[in-house]
Design a protein around this motif. Structure first.
Motif, PDB file in Angstrom:
ATOM      1  N   GLY A 165       0.807  -1.213   0.000  1.00 53.33           N
ATOM      2  CA  GLY A 165       0.000   0.000   0.000  1.00 53.33           C
ATOM      3  C   GLY A 165       0.838   1.258   0.000  1.00 53.33           C
ATOM      4  O   GLY A 165       2.074   1.212  -0.047  1.00 53.33           O
ATOM      5  N   THR A 166       0.164   2.378   0.060  1.00 52.74           N
ATOM      6  CA  THR A 166       0.808   3.696   0.050  1.00 52.74           C
ATOM      7  C   THR A 166       0.577   4.392   1.381  1.00 52.74           C
ATOM      8  O   THR A 166      -0.536   4.379   1.912  1.00 52.74           O
ATOM      9  CB  THR A 166       0.253   4.561  -1.095  1.00 52.74           C
ATOM     10  N   LEU A 167       1.626   5.007   1.885  1.00 53.77           N
ATOM     11  CA  LEU A 167       1.588   5.620   3.209  1.00 53.77           C
ATOM     12  C   LEU A 167       1.929   7.100   3.094  1.00 53.77           C
ATOM     13  O   LEU A 167       2.958   7.463   2.530  1.00 53.77           O
ATOM     14  CB  LEU A 167       2.607   4.924   4.121  1.00 53.77           C
ATOM     15  N   PHE A 168       1.028   7.955   3.578  1.00 49.92           N
ATOM     16  CA  PHE A 168       1.307   9.382   3.618  1.00 49.92           C
ATOM     17  C   PHE A 168       2.473   9.641   4.572  1.00 49.92           C
ATOM     18  O   PHE A 168       2.524   9.108   5.679  1.00 49.92           O
ATOM     19  CB  PHE A 168       0.078  10.150   4.092  1.00 49.92           C
ATOM     20  N   LEU A 169       3.415  10.456   4.122  1.00 53.03           N
ATOM     21  CA  LEU A 169       4.576  10.767   4.948  1.00 53.03           C
ATOM     22  C   LEU A 169       4.453  12.158   5.566  1.00 53.03           C
ATOM     23  O   LEU A 169       4.453  12.319   6.781  1.00 53.03           O
ATOM     24  CB  LEU A 169       5.857  10.671   4.109  1.00 53.03           C
ATOM     25  N   LYS A 170       4.331  13.168   4.716  1.00 54.13           N
ATOM     26  CA  LYS A 170       4.167  14.531   5.220  1.00 54.13           C
ATOM     27  C   LYS A 170       3.884  15.469   4.048  1.00 54.13           C
ATOM     28  O   LYS A 170       4.033  15.097   2.876  1.00 54.13           O
ATOM     29  CB  LYS A 170       5.424  14.993   5.955  1.00 54.13           C
ATOM     30  N   SER A 171       3.479  16.695   4.374  1.00 53.60           N
ATOM     31  CA  SER A 171       3.307  17.724   3.354  1.00 53.60           C
ATOM     32  C   SER A 171       4.146  18.927   3.749  1.00 53.60           C
ATOM     33  O   SER A 171       4.370  19.183   4.934  1.00 53.60           O
ATOM     34  CB  SER A 171       1.832  18.128   3.227  1.00 53.60           C
ATOM     35  N   VAL A 172       4.616  19.651   2.739  1.00 57.08           N
ATOM     36  CA  VAL A 172       5.501  20.798   2.971  1.00 57.08           C
ATOM     37  C   VAL A 172       5.000  21.983   2.157  1.00 57.08           C
ATOM     38  O   VAL A 172       4.640  21.829   0.985  1.00 57.08           O
ATOM     39  CB  VAL A 172       6.959  20.464   2.573  1.00 57.08           C
ATOM     40  N   ASP A 173       4.968  23.146   2.784  1.00 62.25           N
ATOM     41  CA  ASP A 173       4.600  24.379   2.091  1.00 62.25           C
ATOM     42  C   ASP A 173       5.778  24.837   1.234  1.00 62.25           C
ATOM     43  O   ASP A 173       6.853  25.148   1.736  1.00 62.25           O
ATOM     44  CB  ASP A 173       4.245  25.449   3.126  1.00 62.25           C
ATOM     45  N   LEU A 174       5.549  24.836  -0.084  1.00 57.74           N
ATOM     46  CA  LEU A 174       6.617  25.206  -1.024  1.00 57.74           C
ATOM     47  C   LEU A 174       6.532  26.662  -1.473  1.00 57.74           C
ATOM     48  O   LEU A 174       7.306  27.069  -2.342  1.00 57.74           O
ATOM     49  CB  LEU A 174       6.540  24.324  -2.270  1.00 57.74           C
ATOM     50  N   SER A 175       5.598  27.406  -0.944  1.00 57.46           N
ATOM     51  CA  SER A 175       5.378  28.779  -1.405  1.00 57.46           C
ATOM     52  C   SER A 175       6.687  29.561  -1.426  1.00 57.46           C
ATOM     53  O   SER A 175       7.397  29.645  -0.430  1.00 57.46           O
ATOM     54  CB  SER A 175       4.379  29.474  -0.482  1.00 57.46           C
ATOM     55  N   GLY A 176       7.015  30.096  -2.595  1.00 51.78           N
ATOM     56  CA  GLY A 176       8.246  30.858  -2.752  1.00 51.78           C
ATOM     57  C   GLY A 176       9.453  30.031  -3.123  1.00 51.78           C
ATOM     58  O   GLY A 176      10.535  30.573  -3.379  1.00 51.78           O
ATOM     59  N   HIS A 177       9.293  28.689  -3.171  1.00 58.73           N
ATOM     60  CA  HIS A 177      10.446  27.821  -3.460  1.00 58.73           C
ATOM     61  C   HIS A 177      10.210  26.879  -4.648  1.00 58.73           C
ATOM     62  O   HIS A 177      11.038  26.009  -4.906  1.00 58.73           O
ATOM     63  CB  HIS A 177      10.790  26.975  -2.226  1.00 58.73           C
ATOM     64  N   VAL A 178       9.089  27.048  -5.339  1.00 57.87           N
ATOM     65  CA  VAL A 178       8.730  26.117  -6.409  1.00 57.87           C
ATOM     66  C   VAL A 178       9.804  26.036  -7.481  1.00 57.87           C
ATOM     67  O   VAL A 178      10.065  24.963  -8.046  1.00 57.87           O
ATOM     68  CB  VAL A 178       7.375  26.520  -7.044  1.00 57.87           C
ATOM     69  N   ASP A 179      10.457  27.151  -7.770  1.00 63.13           N
ATOM     70  CA  ASP A 179      11.470  27.191  -8.837  1.00 63.13           C
ATOM     71  C   ASP A 179      12.893  27.105  -8.291  1.00 63.13           C
ATOM     72  O   ASP A 179      13.858  27.280  -9.042  1.00 63.13           O
ATOM     73  CB  ASP A 179      11.312  28.468  -9.656  1.00 63.13           C
ATOM     74  N   ASP A 180      13.032  26.823  -7.020  1.00 62.79           N
ATOM     75  CA  ASP A 180      14.351  26.737  -6.385  1.00 62.79           C
ATOM     76  C   ASP A 180      14.820  25.284  -6.375  1.00 62.79           C
ATOM     77  O   ASP A 180      14.478  24.510  -5.482  1.00 62.79           O
ATOM     78  CB  ASP A 180      14.272  27.289  -4.961  1.00 62.79           C
ATOM     79  N   ALA A 181      15.595  24.906  -7.376  1.00 58.86           N
ATOM     80  CA  ALA A 181      16.024  23.514  -7.524  1.00 58.86           C
ATOM     81  C   ALA A 181      16.857  23.034  -6.343  1.00 58.86           C
ATOM     82  O   ALA A 181      16.736  21.887  -5.911  1.00 58.86           O
ATOM     83  CB  ALA A 181      16.810  23.347  -8.826  1.00 58.86           C
ATOM     84  N   GLN A 182      17.718  23.900  -5.815  1.00 56.14           N
ATOM     85  CA  GLN A 182      18.555  23.509  -4.678  1.00 56.14           C
ATOM     86  C   GLN A 182      17.693  23.227  -3.448  1.00 56.14           C
ATOM     87  O   GLN A 182      17.927  22.253  -2.725  1.00 56.14           O
ATOM     88  CB  GLN A 182      19.564  24.614  -4.363  1.00 56.14           C
ATOM     89  N   TYR A 183      16.695  24.053  -3.223  1.00 54.81           N
ATOM     90  CA  TYR A 183      15.789  23.839  -2.083  1.00 54.81           C
ATOM     91  C   TYR A 183      15.032  22.518  -2.260  1.00 54.81           C
ATOM     92  O   TYR A 183      14.883  21.744  -1.308  1.00 54.81           O
ATOM     93  CB  TYR A 183      14.802  25.001  -1.984  1.00 54.81           C
ATOM     94  N   LEU A 184      14.554  22.260  -3.480  1.00 54.39           N
ATOM     95  CA  LEU A 184      13.819  21.028  -3.746  1.00 54.39           C
ATOM     96  C   LEU A 184      14.720  19.807  -3.570  1.00 54.39           C
ATOM     97  O   LEU A 184      14.281  18.781  -3.030  1.00 54.39           O
ATOM     98  CB  LEU A 184      13.243  21.059  -5.160  1.00 54.39           C
ATOM     99  N   PHE A 185      15.969  19.913  -4.014  1.00 54.43           N
ATOM    100  CA  PHE A 185      16.916  18.814  -3.825  1.00 54.43           C
ATOM    101  C   PHE A 185      17.107  18.514  -2.344  1.00 54.43           C
ATOM    102  O   PHE A 185      17.073  17.350  -1.921  1.00 54.43           O
ATOM    103  CB  PHE A 185      18.260  19.150  -4.471  1.00 54.43           C
ATOM    104  N   GLU A 186      17.305  19.556  -1.559  1.00 53.38           N
ATOM    105  CA  GLU A 186      17.503  19.352  -0.118  1.00 53.38           C
ATOM    106  C   GLU A 186      16.261  18.743   0.532  1.00 53.38           C
ATOM    107  O   GLU A 186      16.359  17.923   1.452  1.00 53.38           O
ATOM    108  CB  GLU A 186      17.859  20.679   0.541  1.00 53.38           C
TER     109      GLU A 186
END
Length: 410
Positions: free
Chosen positions: A55-76
């Motif tokens: 099955g699939t298990l929810f892990l967490k959600s994160v507010d990405l506002s202001g970081h959608v285009d920040d590849a380094q932030y997304l990588f981290e």
């Protein structure tokens, strides 16, 4: 008191289920699913889930506002999730196909070579359809189909008449992406051509006030336009092979083993529709190849198709070099030590030649009846080897639009 007891029991059941899924991913491997959401203005979120065969298990959600285009932030962010789940337990990470996610995914694979990253199949195929929709013929007929739908759904009388003649069938398809919905609506309109023409051809329609006015005239003009229906049939014919793949990846069975072959079959069907006229089919096939190679094609898709008995043992199937190389690359990347590599080498010809249990009548019949488990072969970190004969056993997990791939221990 009873309420407290039931709540405690429910909490205990959830914790037990969580533990079972957490333990299983250590044995089978798992897929990290990254589902992005935006309100179209300033708010953006990413939802992380972990999928394994059970099955699939929810892990967490994160507010990405202001970081959608920040590849380094997304990588981290992806790295933090990978470390939380355990890099050694992860087979692949699936994200959106936006440039920032692509770069972040590549950074993740560079730092953790055992992982695969790719966008979802649904996302990739949607991009192909988006490129199709930029063709003049396709963009025109999609807009005209939208005009037909808007007119019918804009007033109760025309909507009721449409439902009367179509037997209650709808033309629009909500709850999916707008672009895919446009193609599905065009398909529905084409299927209901005769029914739609009845709206204003009977006395009830001819005498209605809704049969007059510029909107009604434009609607009737489209309904009786040979050019519109010809364009509609052509657009539906070339998009239908891709919509078939979307139905597979959005269904209730493991889908990755069918995507590679499905994309190849889509090009064959488009070529056949145009009777091999290169000026017609080549531009569309080039779009498929470009998006497939840019976004989705990976060694995992090749390996999954290679290890799908219903495809591999098909009479018309031919293993091309890309599939063979993809399978070998996936195995080498996921095989942790020489012992596992040795097991793969031994089991490879058994599968290729359908030896042992793979060659008996029951197994041959099961090639078409059962959905294959994904990559049931001994090839991942320290997990114990599994006989290739086990490939014909069936999973019960739901892959959904994420087309997840799992390596399962016996």
């Amino acid at each position: 008191m009873m309420r407290s007891s039931l709540l405690d029991k429910l909490k205990g059941d959830i914790n037990d289920h969580y533990k079972k899924l957490s333990d299983e991913r250590k044995e089978t491997g798992c897929t990290i699913l990254c589902d992005c959401w935006s309100d179209g203005r300033t708010k953006s979120f990413i939802v992380f889930s972990v999928a394994c065969p059970r099955g699939t298990l929810f892990l967490k959600s994160v507010d990405l506002s202001g970081h959608v285009d920040d590849a380094q932030y997304l990588f981290e962010l992806l790295e933090a999730v990978a470390l939380e789940v355990g890099v050694e337990n992860i087979v692949q990470v699936l994200t959106d196909s936006a440039a920032s996610y692509v770069y972040a995914g590549r950074l993740l694979m560079a730092k953790y070579p055992s992982l695969f990253w790719s966008p979802t199949a649904f996302n990739c195929i949607s991009k192909i359809l988006e490129d199709f929709s930029k063709k003049e013929l396709v963009s025109t007929v999609l807009e005209e189909a939208n005009a037909i739908s808007r007119y019918i759904y804009s007033q109760a009388w025309t909507l009721n008449m449409m439902r009367k003649y179509t037997g209650g069938r709808e033309l629009i398809h909500p709850n999916i992406s707008k672009l895919v919905s446009n193609f599905l609506s065009l398909r529905s309109i084409m299927i209901q051509e005769a029914s739609l023409k009845q709206i204003f051809s009977h006395s009830e329609g001819l005498s209605s006030i809704y049969s007059r006015g510029p909107d009604a005239q434009a609607f009737k003009s489209l309904l009786y336009s040979d050019r519109f229906w010809k364009s509609a049939r052509e657009t539906v014919s070339v998009s239908e092979p891709l919509l078939k793949i979307l139905r597979v990846v959005d269904g209730d069975m493991p889908a990755m083993g069918y995507i590679y072959e499905g994309m190849e079959r889509a090009k064959i069907e488009i070529k056949a529709y145009y009777n091999g006229i290169e000026d017609k089919y080549v531009p569309l096939c080039d779009i498929i190849d470009r998006r497939w190679n840019m976004h989705l094609h990976s060694p995992l898709h090749a390996a999954a198709a290679f290890l799908n008995p219903s495809i591999f043992y098909g009479l018309n199937f031919k293993v091309d070099s890309r599939m063979k190389n993809g399978f070998q690359e996936a195995m080498l990347k996921m095989a942790a030590d020489d012992k596992v590599k040795s097991e793969i080498t031994k089991e490879h010809p058994v599968y290729i030649n359908a030896q042992g249990a793979l060659g008996i009548d029951f197994a041959i019949m099961g090639r078409r009846l059962n959905a294959p488990e994904q990559l049931r072969l001994s090839c991942i970190s320290s997990r114990r080897p599994v006989a290739v004969d086990e490939t014909l056993k069936r999973d019960s997990f739901h892959a959904g639009a994420y087309d997840g791939i799992f390596l399962l221990a016996a």
